[in-house]
Design a protein around this motif. Structure first.
Motif, PDB file in Angstrom:
ATOM      1  N   LEU A 289      46.172 -11.447 -44.734  1.00  0.00           N
ATOM      2  CA  LEU A 289      47.636 -11.018 -44.498  1.00  0.00           C
ATOM      3  C   LEU A 289      48.072 -11.584 -43.318  1.00  0.00           C
ATOM      4  N   ASP A 290      47.372 -11.434 -42.032  1.00  0.00           N
ATOM      5  CA  ASP A 290      47.654 -11.680 -40.827  1.00  0.00           C
ATOM      6  C   ASP A 290      48.026 -13.316 -40.729  1.00  0.00           C
ATOM      7  N   VAL A 291      47.021 -14.049 -41.519  1.00  0.00           N
ATOM      8  CA  VAL A 291      47.076 -15.453 -41.336  1.00  0.00           C
ATOM      9  C   VAL A 291      48.525 -15.997 -42.021  1.00  0.00           C
ATOM     10  N   LEU A 292      48.901 -15.275 -43.310  1.00  0.00           N
ATOM     11  CA  LEU A 292      50.124 -15.198 -43.887  1.00  0.00           C
ATOM     12  C   LEU A 292      51.297 -15.236 -43.041  1.00  0.00           C
ATOM     13  N   GLU A 293      51.150 -13.820 -42.292  1.00  0.00           N
ATOM     14  CA  GLU A 293      52.374 -13.297 -41.632  1.00  0.00           C
ATOM     15  C   GLU A 293      52.672 -14.378 -40.386  1.00  0.00           C
ATOM     16  N   LEU A 297      54.830 -16.678 -44.272  1.00  0.00           N
ATOM     17  CA  LEU A 297      54.771 -16.864 -45.675  1.00  0.00           C
ATOM     18  C   LEU A 297      54.116 -15.692 -46.463  1.00  0.00           C
ATOM     19  N   GLU A 298      55.028 -15.516 -47.604  1.00  0.00           N
ATOM     20  CA  GLU A 298      54.944 -14.117 -48.241  1.00  0.00           C
ATOM     21  C   GLU A 298      54.552 -14.535 -49.900  1.00  0.00           C
ATOM     22  N   ALA A 299      53.348 -13.600 -50.193  1.00  0.00           N
ATOM     23  CA  ALA A 299      53.093 -13.748 -51.351  1.00  0.00           C
ATOM     24  C   ALA A 299      53.802 -12.554 -52.253  1.00  0.00           C
ATOM     25  N   GLU A 300      53.794 -13.122 -53.721  1.00  0.00           N
ATOM     26  CA  GLU A 300      54.598 -12.034 -54.500  1.00  0.00           C
ATOM     27  C   GLU A 300      53.721 -10.983 -54.929  1.00  0.00           C
ATOM     28  N   ALA A 301      52.376 -11.260 -55.042  1.00  0.00           N
ATOM     29  CA  ALA A 301      51.539 -10.138 -55.576  1.00  0.00           C
ATOM     30  C   ALA A 301      50.057 -10.676 -54.874  1.00  0.00           C
ATOM     31  N   LEU A 302      49.223  -9.635 -54.726  1.00  0.00           N
ATOM     32  CA  LEU A 302      47.955  -9.632 -54.070  1.00  0.00           C
ATOM     33  C   LEU A 302      47.231  -8.774 -54.883  1.00  0.00           C
ATOM     34  N   THR A 303      46.058  -9.306 -55.467  1.00  0.00           N
ATOM     35  CA  THR A 303      44.711  -8.489 -56.158  1.00  0.00           C
ATOM     36  C   THR A 303      43.517  -8.474 -55.527  1.00  0.00           C
ATOM     37  N   VAL A 304      42.852  -7.563 -55.674  1.00  0.00           N
ATOM     38  CA  VAL A 304      41.496  -7.740 -54.892  1.00  0.00           C
ATOM     39  C   VAL A 304      40.501  -7.542 -56.107  1.00  0.00           C
TER      40      VAL A 304
END
Length: 328
Positions: A289-293, A297-304
Motif C-alpha cells: 500500500l505504501d508503494v501504491l500511495e 495509484l489507487e486500486a479498486e479492490a484488494l484481497t489477501v
C-alpha cells in the motif's frame, strides 16, 4: 521525600495441561513415534494432524494411559503419566472415533451407568446426568433407546458420557467422523463452549482440516512418527509458498503502472488484476500500500490469499490430506 517505588509484576503464564518429552514407541523394527515433544496450555484446543500410520492414535493411547511408551516422559494435569497413572485417568476423558454408547439403554441410563463407573453417589449421579442432558439438548429424548438416535445425537451423548467424570483434559479422536455438516457444526460449538466456559483442554485428532482450522489454538503435523511442524493455523499457512495479494484496478493503464512497480507480480489482463507474492502479513500488506500511495495509484479492490491447511498438509507430508486412521 522519596518517590514511591514500584515493583514490576511479571506477566502471567498459562499453566501447561499436558507436557511430553521424547515420547518413543516401536513395534519390532517399525518406529511409530520417534521422540516427540508437546506442550499444551490449559484451556486450549490442540489438534494433531497426520496421514494414515503417522502415529496419531498411538500418541493418544500413550497419553491416555492405554499404551506404555518405550521412552520419554509426560505429565497431564500435573501428574506423572507413569508414576501417577490413576490420577491421570481421573483427570482425563477419552472419546474415540466411534460412539461408545449402549444401544439397548436410554440416554439417561447410559449417563447413569457412567456415573456408577465413576463411583458418584446416586443423587450426584442423577444430578450430573440431568445437567448433561440439558447441556447437550437431549432432555426430550432422555428416556428413548439410543438405537433410535441419529448419528449426531449419538456423538453428543458419547461426549456427554465422557464429561460425567468432570475431566480437565479431553482426548477427542475424530469426534465428527460420519456426521452431516449441521451436526458437525453443532459439535464444534459444544467443543468451543467446553473450553470457553469451563476451561477444559481439548486434544483433538481429526480427518477434517477445516475442523482443525476452525477449532484449534495450535496445530501439530505428525508424519512417520515425527512432528514436522507446529504452530497456529495462520503460522503454518504462512510457511507455505503460494500466498499473494490480489489488486484489481479500474483500467488497463492503472494495471500497467502497478505492474511496473512490482517486478514479481503476475498480471490477470481480463480481470484487470495483479497478483503480488506475499505471506499475507500486515507488514507485507502495508509495504504494498505504501508503494501504491507513493505514486498516487489507487486500486479498486484488494484481497489477501493465503494457502489453506490442505496446502500445508500436502507440502509437509507429501499427501493430499489426512484420511480416517485405521492403523496405529
Amino acid at each position: 521525600m522519596t518517590a514511591a517505588s514500584t515493583t514490576a509484576v511479571p506477566p502471567t503464564r498459562t499453566a501447561a495441561a499436558l507436557t511430553a518429552v521424547g515420547l518413543r514407541k516401536s513395534y519390532g523394527d517399525k518406529v511409530v513415534l520417534d521422540g516427540i515433544d508437546l506442550t499444551i496450555p490449559e484451556g486450549t484446543v490442540f489438534a494433531l494432524l497426520g496421514p494414515n500410520g503417522a502415529g496419531k492414535t498411538t500418541t493418544v493411547q500413550i497419553l491416555s494411559t492405554l499404551l506404555p511408551a518405550d521412552a520419554g516422559q509426560a505429565r497431564l494435569a500435573g501428574h506423572d503419566l507413569v508414576r501417577e497413572a490413576d490420577a491421570v485417568r481421573a483427570a482425563i476423558g477419552v472419546t474415540g472415533q466411534f460412539a461408545a454408547v449402549d444401544n439397548l439403554l436410554t440416554a439417561e441410563e447410559n449417563l447413569l451407568l457412567m456415573a456408577d463407573l465413576h463411583h458418584l453417589p446416586r443423587r450426584e449421579g442423577r444430578r450430573r446426568a440431568a445437567e448433561l442432558l440439558r447441556r447437550f439438548e437431549l432432555t426430550a429424548v432422555a428416556r428413548k433407546p439410543v438405537a433410535t438416535f441419529s448419528g449426531g445425537m449419538r456423538r453428543k451423548l458419547d461426549l456427554a458420557m465422557t464429561l460425567v467424570g468432570d475431566p480437565r483434559i479431553i482426548f477427542l479422536d475424530e469426534p465428527t467422523t460420519g456426521l452431516d455438516p449441521r451436526s458437525r457444526r453443532t459439535m464444534w460449538e459444544t467443543i468451543r463452549s467446553l473450553v470457553a466456559d469451563e476451561g477444559v483442554t481439548i486434544f483433538l485428532t481429526t480427518q477434517y482440516l477445516e475442523e482443525a482450522d476452525q477449532l484449534a489454538d495450535r496445530i501439530a503435523v505428525l508424519d512417520r512418527g515425527v512432528l514436522v511442524a507446529e504452530g497456529t493455523a495462520e503460522e503454518l499457512k504462512r510457511r507455505i509458498p503460494g500466498g499473494h495479494l490480489r489488486l484489481r484496478f479500474a483500467d488497463e493503464r492503472r494495471l500497467a503502472s502497478a505492474a511496473d512497480l512490482f517486478g514479481t507480480a503476475t498480471r490477470e489482463g481480463e480481470a484487470l488484476a495483479l497478483r503480488i507474492p506475499s505471506d499475507g502479513s500486515i507488514p507485507a500488506l502495508r509495504s504494498v500500500l505504501d508503494v501504491l500511495e507513493s505514486v498516487a495509484l489507487e486500486a479498486e479492490a484488494l484481497t489477501v490469499h493465503t494457502p489453506d491447511l490442505d496446502d500445508v498438509f500436502l507440502t509437509l507430508t507429501g499427501q493430499a490430506g489426512p484420511q480416517k486412521e485405521n492403523a496405529r
